[in-house]
Design an enzyme around this catalytic site. Structure first.
Site, PDB file in Angstrom:
ATOM      1  N   CYS A   2      25.188 108.211  38.172  1.00 29.65           N
ATOM      2  CA  CYS A   2      25.822 109.130  39.110  1.00 29.65           C
ATOM      3  C   CYS A   2      24.805 110.113  39.674  1.00 29.65           C
ATOM      4  CB  CYS A   2      26.908 109.914  38.396  1.00 29.65           C
ATOM      5  SG  CYS A   2      28.081 108.850  37.553  1.00 29.65           S
ATOM      6  N   ARG A  27      20.553 105.864  44.319  1.00 27.26           N
ATOM      7  CA  ARG A  27      20.843 105.647  42.893  1.00 27.26           C
ATOM      8  C   ARG A  27      21.981 104.664  42.684  1.00 27.26           C
ATOM      9  NH1 ARG A  27      19.179 110.405  39.843  1.00 27.26           N
ATOM     10  NH2 ARG A  27      20.940 110.228  38.444  1.00 27.26           N
ATOM     11  N   TRP A  74      28.808 106.407  39.770  1.00 27.18           N
ATOM     12  CA  TRP A  74      28.490 105.022  39.395  1.00 27.18           C
ATOM     13  C   TRP A  74      29.431 104.739  38.226  1.00 27.18           C
ATOM     14  CZ3 TRP A  74      25.715 100.734  40.672  1.00 27.18           C
ATOM     15  CH2 TRP A  74      25.443  99.811  39.686  1.00 27.18           C
ATOM     16  N   ASN A 100      27.458 113.387  34.796  1.00 35.46           N
ATOM     17  CA  ASN A 100      26.709 112.131  34.755  1.00 35.46           C
ATOM     18  C   ASN A 100      26.454 111.848  33.282  1.00 35.46           C
ATOM     19  OD1 ASN A 100      25.170 109.935  35.250  1.00 35.46           O
ATOM     20  ND2 ASN A 100      23.414 111.029  36.125  1.00 35.46           N
ATOM     21  N   GLY A 101      26.746 110.628  32.830  1.00 34.72           N
ATOM     22  CA  GLY A 101      26.526 110.289  31.412  1.00 34.72           C
ATOM     23  C   GLY A 101      27.755 109.583  30.864  1.00 34.72           C
ATOM     24  N   GLU A 482      11.623  83.257  32.257  1.00 32.57           N
ATOM     25  CA  GLU A 482      11.823  84.546  32.951  1.00 32.57           C
ATOM     26  C   GLU A 482      10.503  85.075  33.479  1.00 32.57           C
ATOM     27  OE1 GLU A 482      14.082  86.040  34.246  1.00 32.57           O
ATOM     28  OE2 GLU A 482      13.325  88.061  34.530  1.00 32.57           O
ATOM     29  N   LYS A 486       9.767  85.970  37.455  1.00 37.75           N
ATOM     30  CA  LYS A 486       9.295  87.295  37.880  1.00 37.75           C
ATOM     31  C   LYS A 486       8.048  87.161  38.734  1.00 37.75           C
ATOM     32  CE  LYS A 486      12.067  89.832  37.333  1.00 37.75           C
ATOM     33  NZ  LYS A 486      13.066  88.877  37.053  1.00 37.75           N
ATOM     34  N   GLU A 489       8.767  85.339  42.187  1.00 40.39           N
ATOM     35  CA  GLU A 489       9.690  85.948  43.160  1.00 40.39           C
ATOM     36  C   GLU A 489       9.124  87.216  43.779  1.00 40.39           C
ATOM     37  OE1 GLU A 489      13.464  87.586  41.902  1.00 40.39           O
ATOM     38  OE2 GLU A 489      12.708  87.953  39.912  1.00 40.39           O
ATOM     39  N   HIS A 505       2.955  65.704  28.540  1.00 38.07           N
ATOM     40  CA  HIS A 505       3.836  64.741  29.224  1.00 38.07           C
ATOM     41  C   HIS A 505       3.747  64.898  30.744  1.00 38.07           C
ATOM     42  CE1 HIS A 505       5.547  63.583  25.395  1.00 38.07           C
ATOM     43  NE2 HIS A 505       5.643  64.859  25.094  1.00 38.07           N
ATOM     44  N   LYS A 604      19.401  91.178  46.571  1.00 40.74           N
ATOM     45  CA  LYS A 604      19.652  91.695  45.216  1.00 40.74           C
ATOM     46  C   LYS A 604      20.873  91.007  44.608  1.00 40.74           C
ATOM     47  CE  LYS A 604      19.283  94.091  41.530  1.00 40.74           C
ATOM     48  NZ  LYS A 604      18.284  93.633  40.546  1.00 40.74           N
TER      49      LYS A 604
HETATM   50  C1  AGP Z   1      16.136  88.015  39.204  1.00 38.95           C
HETATM   51  O1  AGP Z   1      14.971  88.825  39.239  1.00 38.95           O
HETATM   52  C2  AGP Z   1      16.690  87.738  40.569  1.00 38.95           C
HETATM   53  N1  AGP Z   1      16.948  88.936  41.273  1.00 38.95           N
HETATM   54  C3  AGP Z   1      17.874  86.769  40.541  1.00 38.95           C
HETATM   55  O2  AGP Z   1      17.458  85.599  39.879  1.00 38.95           O
HETATM   56  C4  AGP Z   1      19.147  87.273  39.828  1.00 38.95           C
HETATM   57  O3  AGP Z   1      18.901  87.362  38.456  1.00 38.95           O
HETATM   58  C5  AGP Z   1      20.278  86.278  40.089  1.00 38.95           C
HETATM   59  O4  AGP Z   1      20.532  86.253  41.476  1.00 38.95           O
HETATM   60  C6  AGP Z   1      21.564  86.610  39.338  1.00 38.95           C
HETATM   61  O5  AGP Z   1      22.045  87.855  39.787  1.00 38.95           O
HETATM   62  P1  AGP Z   1      23.232  88.545  38.950  1.00 38.95           P
HETATM   63  O6  AGP Z   1      22.704  88.838  37.574  1.00 38.95           O
HETATM   64  O7  AGP Z   1      23.574  89.789  39.724  1.00 38.95           O
HETATM   65  O8  AGP Z   1      24.392  87.581  38.888  1.00 38.95           O
END
Ligand code: AGP
Length: 609
Positions: A2, A27, A74, A100-101, A482, A486, A489, A505, A604
């Site tokens: 928040c 935020r 939030w 906030n909290g 993962e 990272k 992307e 393989h 996002k």
């Molecule tokens: C991860 O860094 C990416 N932004 C992307 O793979 C993300 O994790 C994926 O789109 C899933 O999003 P969500 O967790 O909001 O469902």
């Protein structure tokens, strides 16, 4: 999380509050509101949605008054709605509070207040604060706030105003930031400096346990015990853009650095009695339902899917039941074998990913109970699942998911050990050992984050390459997935994750002189095997950067670079291993002048298929 703003001075408060709330929009929020001490009365106006909805609601007749507070919410307790938006009042509407909290003991306080005759209108934890202040008010707002915060367990940054004492704002903080901006015959309060940076750069930073009485011409800061404290005035040197990122150059780095706090918030109230007891009341599963679970099915996308892969290893090892992990976009078109004894879990930071939502709906159609692990209260996934386990990471702005992933892992570990506890699969000693190991993680992440320069140096090697490999066995393979995502992307380096045992393989054909190979070797049971895989890469002149637990093996002779991690239970190491990989991808992207927070072609939240 928040956003809080407050103003007291000679100017009309409303425009200043609105400007401050807009500066805090980054935020993340789902509703907004203001409360103003107008000449005739205390006025509260609030609305679900963007700040523009609040502005429309207020229209041109905005309230007068030179004292006020504002808030962008939030959601944590209670879905986004007008009534759940802040500020909150007591019964009399002579008091208004923004917060906030998370107030952990709000249900107990609420029933206590109801027995004193108080009536509640919202689902929030915050409303409890307004009624407490009202309950304790005997003519002194400061005393009422002190009494109130003494009853609260959890985290709070709060500001209270009252039409019974018009010339002051009273604020308090514990585990949630609050700063006071110092002006000429006016003063400001905010959860973050961007809110008032256009008016003043002189600030007091409120520390935990401190309370402040702010008038137009004075700021008095006290301890909860009433002792008047002498505070140094700090000068903000950041510009507005940097201030939004807390002084960091990118949201991604800020969110990586927030991970210890995010883990502590996610742990709060779920690890009890000296770490010997796991508590997940929000699961609301009966002992019979828990005993009946014979399979777990986890469905997600991207980074959330990678969190599910880690959970597979952990759950199968600890719960001794089969765990399926599936990409949501694949699950939907497979003929999945679910039954009544399947615990179906969806993981989603945003709670809005189209494929994950579709998978949730398919599981529901098949009659399965769905548990959602998500970071957004009131999101589609949260609303449509039968049960929700929230990751309290706070808003994640950068497209690359970091703190959300870490809190997803932590939540999955809490779930695993909670189920093991309820199924009596672990002894009290084993549960306590796991609880203590989990409790250590935030501090261990902090020690890794202090070694940023070491990682930045390692990242420098990657920036000139167009491809890289991440290899690992067992849980390290899940984390390698993962790490590779990272890197690719945000730095656009083509990175692939491979099970170390798979190299011969096919992938070994791609190992050429100097190519970067990030080798994760934290799982002690397969350390020798992993070492021989590293040797395979070195024999082809690959450049091996190794991540291993300190004290396990002296890798220096075998690899080109080693980053030793703090030690913990092998099963929990993913939480520590991924942190330098996040930093590695961040600095590689910075080194390649990429738009770190908003990588090309990505969103996002992927709300379309
Ligand atoms: C991860 O860094 C990416 N932004 C992307 O793979 C993300 O994790 C994926 O789109 C899933 O999003 P969500 O967790 O909001 O469902």
């Amino acid at each position: 999380m928040c956003g809080i703003v407050g103003y007291i001075g000679e100017q009309s408060a409303y425009p200043i509050l609105l400007e401050g709330l807009k500066k805090l929009e980054y935020r993340g929020y789902d509703s907004a509101g203001v409360a103003l001490l107008c000449p005739e009365e205390l006025k509260v106006i609030k609305a679900k949605g963007e700040i523009s909805v609040l502005e429309e609601k207020i229209g041109n007749g905005f309230p007068s008054g030179t004292v006020g507070i504002g808030h962008t919410r939030w959601a944590t307790h209670g879905a986004p709605s007008d009534i759940n938006a802040h500020p909150h009042c007591g019964c009399s509407e002579e008091f208004a509070v923004v917060h906030n909290g998370i107030i952990e003991n709000y249900l107990g306080l609420r029933s206590w207040l109801e027995k004193q005759g108080h009536h509640f209108v919202s689902e929030t934890d915050t409303e409890v604060l307004a009624h407490l202040v009202e309950h304790f008010f005997d003519g002194d707002l400061l005393r009422a706030v002190v009494q109130s915060v003494k009853m609260v367990e959890g985290s709070f940054a709060m500001v209270a105003i009252s039409e019974n004492e018009k010339g002051k704002l009273v604020c308090a903080r514990k585990d949630s930031p609050l700063v006071i901006g110092l002006g000429e015959r006016e003063n400001y309060i905010a959860s973050d400096v961007p809110a008032f940076l256009g008016h003043t750069r002189k600030i007091y930073i409120l520390e935990d346990g401190e309370i402040a009485v702010v008038t137009a011409n004075s700021v008095e800061i006290l301890s909860v015990g009433g002792e008047v404290l002498q505070k140094e005035v700090s000068e903000v040197t950041w510009d507005a853009a940097e201030a939004e990122k807390g002084g960091y150059p990118h949201f991604m780095l800020k969110e990586i650095m927030e991970q210890p706090r995010a883990l502590r918030e996610t742990m709060r109230g779920r690890l009890l009695k000296g770490c010997s007891e796991f508590s997940l009341p929000e699961l609301n599963l009966t002992p019979e339902e828990i005993r009946s679970i014979e399979q777990v099915y986890i469905v997600a996308c991207g980074t959330a899917y990678h969190a599910g892969l880690v959970a597979k290893y952990a759950m199968e090892k600890i719960l001794h039941i089969p765990v399926e992990v599936d990409l949501a976009s694949e699950f939907r078109y497979r003929a999945p074998l679910l039954n009544k004894k399947t615990l179906f879990i969806v993981i989603s930071q945003s709670g809005e990913t189209a494929d994950t939502l579709a998978a949730l709906r398919l599981a529901r159609q098949k009659g399965n109970k769905v548990l959602a692990i998500t970071n957004v209260v009131g999101s589609s996934v949260a609303r449509e699942a039968h049960r929700v386990l929230y990751t309290w990471a706070g808003p994640e702005i950068a497209v690359a998911s970091t703190k959300a992933y870490l809190t997803q892992l932590f939540s999955l570990y809490l779930l695993t050990y909670y189920l093991a506890q309820e199924k009596k699969l672990l002894s009290p000693e084993e549960l306590k050992e796991a609880g203590e190991a989990l409790y250590r993680l935030p501090e261990q992440v902090e020690t890794i984050l202090k070694r940023v320069d070491e990682v930045r140096e390692i990242a420098a090697y990657l920036t000139s390459w167009e491809s890289a490999f991440f290899i690992g066995r067992n849980l390290d393979y899940a984390v390698a997935m993962e790490g590779a995502l990272k890197l690719k992307e945000i730095s656009y380096i083509h990175a692939e994750a491979y099970a170390s045992g798979e190299l011969k393989h096919g992938t070994l054909a791609l190992i050429v002189d100097g190519i970067p190979v990030i080798a994760l070797v934290t799982q002690r049971a397969v350390i020798e095997k992993s070492l021989s895989n590293i040797k395979e890469v070195k024999a082809r002149c690959g450049h091996v950067i190794c991540f291993a637990q300190e004290g396990t093996i002296e890798f220096q002779r075998e690899v080109d670079r080693v980053f030793y991690l703090p030690t913990n239970l092998d099963v929990l190491m993913p939480i520590l291993t991924v942190v330098p990989l996040q930093l590695l991808s961040y600095y590689a992207a910075v080194g390649r002048n990429c738009t770190v927070d908003k990588p090309r072609n990505l969103a996002k939240s992927v709300t379309v298929e």
